[in-house]
Design a protein around this motif. Sequence first.
Motif: not given
Length: 373
Positions: A131-139, A363-373, A297-300
Amino acid sequence: MIERTLEPVLRQKCQESKIVVLKGARRTGRLTLLSRIFNLEDPNVGIIDCSNKKERKSMDSITQLKSFSRDKKVIIIRDAQLLETLQEYIDFAIELNSLENLILICSFEPELHEDLWEALREQGLELNVFPVSYSESAKFHGLVQEDKSLEQRLIFGYYPEVVMQEDQAERIVSEIIESSIFTQLGASERINKKENLIKLLRHLAFNIGKVISFNDLGKKCGLDNETVERYVKLFAKANLLVLISSYNNGHRYELKKSHVVYFLDNGIRNGLIRAFQPLEFRNDVEELWKNLVISERYKANQYAGKTPEVFFWLTHTKQEVDYLEINGNEAFGTKMSWDDSKKIKVPASFQELYPQIKVTGISKKTFWTFLRK
């Protein structure tokens, strides 16, 4: 149209190899992705839809398949795992010089010779569509807007139609479950007890992130524990579930040989138990947040070509680390909380036992950083 991370990889693989296997659950956008690479209206492109019984029957013999293929440059087989003569057809297609690409779209893993699977996997020709990922939808929507939509995603998930038609999300999720989830697994993995399977998936949905017992699930669902374990692992391979094992080094109180399950899409999880209420009326918000974080994270990792070992850590005294990722000599852990105001505490016992593994809060604030780790 949402730009998919896999598109340039798939385009390159189609240029380099005749055969590509495109795996993923139905309605994750597999054919839409291929339409970005091939003109599906071109008469040189042939599509065989094996999910359609009449069409599959019309292509049931290798003679019919060969006849259909001789004037085509590209052949796309949807639900290829249902084609009984698939291996024989692949052997023919490899030798057919006029055929440039054979794309196998699979909901579940087809039966192919092991040496062929080995060659496909070594060359990276088995690709997964999620399914669409967070990063794809954010883009597509913009990062600020996507963060505003997180509550919607926790409830309805990221299937492409859901993301693009938010006002129809509940109906679409229900349709996806009915039309795409309760199907036979493949030629050799038929599910004959649909009601038992529904019960199993619903019990798993009610218990995301909790330690499961195959034996207990079997008793509740009318299945033996071996069948439950087989179905859970099959659905993990089919990218419906994420199955995570417990981490331990034999220390006292650590859980051993245990598993937790998450769904690869929050919407499917909620649809199975018909739980589409807003977050303010729910008592499973933290579980939904963990499910979304771990699935994203699995998708990333998959799209980045990473295959780390993943675990959870839990003791009999309820000390817990939600998620551990180990890749060679690198390892880290996370504790998760939807509530930004809540201080995330790392178990002191874990830090004492594994000082080399750094655990951070997500948390919501660090979620995006975690996905890009």
